[in-house]
Design an enzyme around this catalytic site. Sequence first.
Site, PDB file in Angstrom:
ATOM      1  N   ASP A  82      32.412  45.329  28.835  1.00  0.00           N
ATOM      2  CA  ASP A  82      32.153  44.162  29.689  1.00  0.00           C
ATOM      3  C   ASP A  82      31.209  44.529  30.828  1.00  0.00           C
ATOM      4  O   ASP A  82      31.054  45.702  31.177  1.00  0.00           O
ATOM      5  CB  ASP A  82      33.461  43.591  30.263  1.00  0.00           C
ATOM      6  CG  ASP A  82      34.186  44.572  31.184  1.00  0.00           C
ATOM      7  OD1 ASP A  82      34.267  45.771  30.847  1.00  0.00           O
ATOM      8  OD2 ASP A  82      34.667  44.141  32.249  1.00  0.00           O
ATOM      9  N   GLU A 177      37.147  46.006  31.881  1.00  0.00           N
ATOM     10  CA  GLU A 177      37.305  47.024  32.929  1.00  0.00           C
ATOM     11  C   GLU A 177      36.976  46.450  34.296  1.00  0.00           C
ATOM     12  O   GLU A 177      37.635  46.756  35.287  1.00  0.00           O
ATOM     13  CB  GLU A 177      36.384  48.221  32.635  1.00  0.00           C
ATOM     14  CG  GLU A 177      36.635  49.434  33.518  1.00  0.00           C
ATOM     15  CD  GLU A 177      35.822  49.488  34.804  1.00  0.00           C
ATOM     16  OE1 GLU A 177      36.047  50.387  35.607  1.00  0.00           O
ATOM     17  OE2 GLU A 177      34.959  48.608  35.025  1.00  0.00           O
TER      18      GLU A 177
HETATM   19 ZN    ZN Z   1      31.678  50.453  35.014  1.00  0.00          ZN
END
Ligand code: ZN
Length: 414
Positions: A82, A177
Amino acid sequence: MAAKLLDRFLRYVQVETQSDDRSPNCPSTPGQLNLQRMLKSELEQLGAADVILTPEGYLMATIPATSKRQGIPTVAFFAHVDTAPDFSGRNVKPIVHRNYQGGPIRFPDDPRLVLDAKSAPDLLHAKGKDLVTASGTTLLGADDKAGVAILVTLADTLLRNPKLKHGKIRLCFTPDEEIGRGVDRLNLQQLNADVAYTLDGGPPGEICWETFSADAAEVTIEGVSTHPGEARSKGMVSAIQLAAKLINSLPREQCAPESTSDREGFIHPTRIEGGVERSVIKMILRDFELDGLAAKRKIVQRLCEGLRAAEPRARIRCQIRKQYRNMAYWLRQNMQPVDHARSAVRSLGLEPIDRAIRGGTDGSRLTEKGLPCPNLFTGMHNIHGPLEWVAVQDMELAVKQCVALAHSWVTKLR
Ligand SMILES: [Zn+2]
């Protein structure tokens, strides 16, 4: 290697994968799965083993051991697919600046933007390298597509060169994340590794094995709502006014992100919403040390007590929850994962640089769960904004770092 690495990176950054903390799903956005499916088929084509995409959007793969020695720890490498929700990541148009000669870089889609040594001092070390930037209206997404391209190229390199000796290697591509959920649904038994590294760091040579310890606070203020015309006689208690008072009482000079640096922690209100009847303030608390973090919890709790005492008719609730802890608390007990990383960096002719991260990584939580996980460099710079850039040669160095690291665990057994 560089041509294939660059080709991969350019393809990956064009897939829109911003995560979204308002979504309850895992992954939080469908674009992340599109990239994961793409990576899955590429890893299969390269000949990686056990390539599995879980329903929650974790992609794992194995590079089988080439060394016959017994007892080599299984090393896992992580990258997140992401990109940050902070700045647009839609329709990223990467631009390659071959053989960069110093001097300012301009952006076709926003002529007001300039990338130069003033906004990015590391550009001084980039002369002669091939740089990649976005076009001015989006982030580039080197955070962490650089890590992703590095790991796919690592798989390619190791699978084509069985003479490079290493134990079993696990690759893990994680979703979400950037919204702090990167390892929420990861099954560590399925990953089955002894030590891990995230490829999510900055300039060549940097090794991060210390992060903040983090808590989140949520203060809910319930006031008394009346018609404003009769507020005095009916006893209005405005939750908005109380929320403003609380925010204003935070120790801004010593304890805000804007006024702190290096090893200082902070209290940071990230969101405020509500009305006269009810307002909610969200804050994040950060410190490298547990007693510093506890002191920050105390500050927030005391301010809430003060508000209760000053306005007994309001109901004020303060909830504080743990987010993650400084990975150094565990790594200091066994520095082997860091020492192997240092030896890999030295084998590239670089001097390892320790950097404490003023934030967290997926590795913070993995380390706490028992899988030691320092963070390694990828070459990314100026992340989460339109001036983001990366040099292809630095990503190439990062691949070599991983090859050396995998080998290092063969030669120096526990
Ligand atoms: Zn990162």
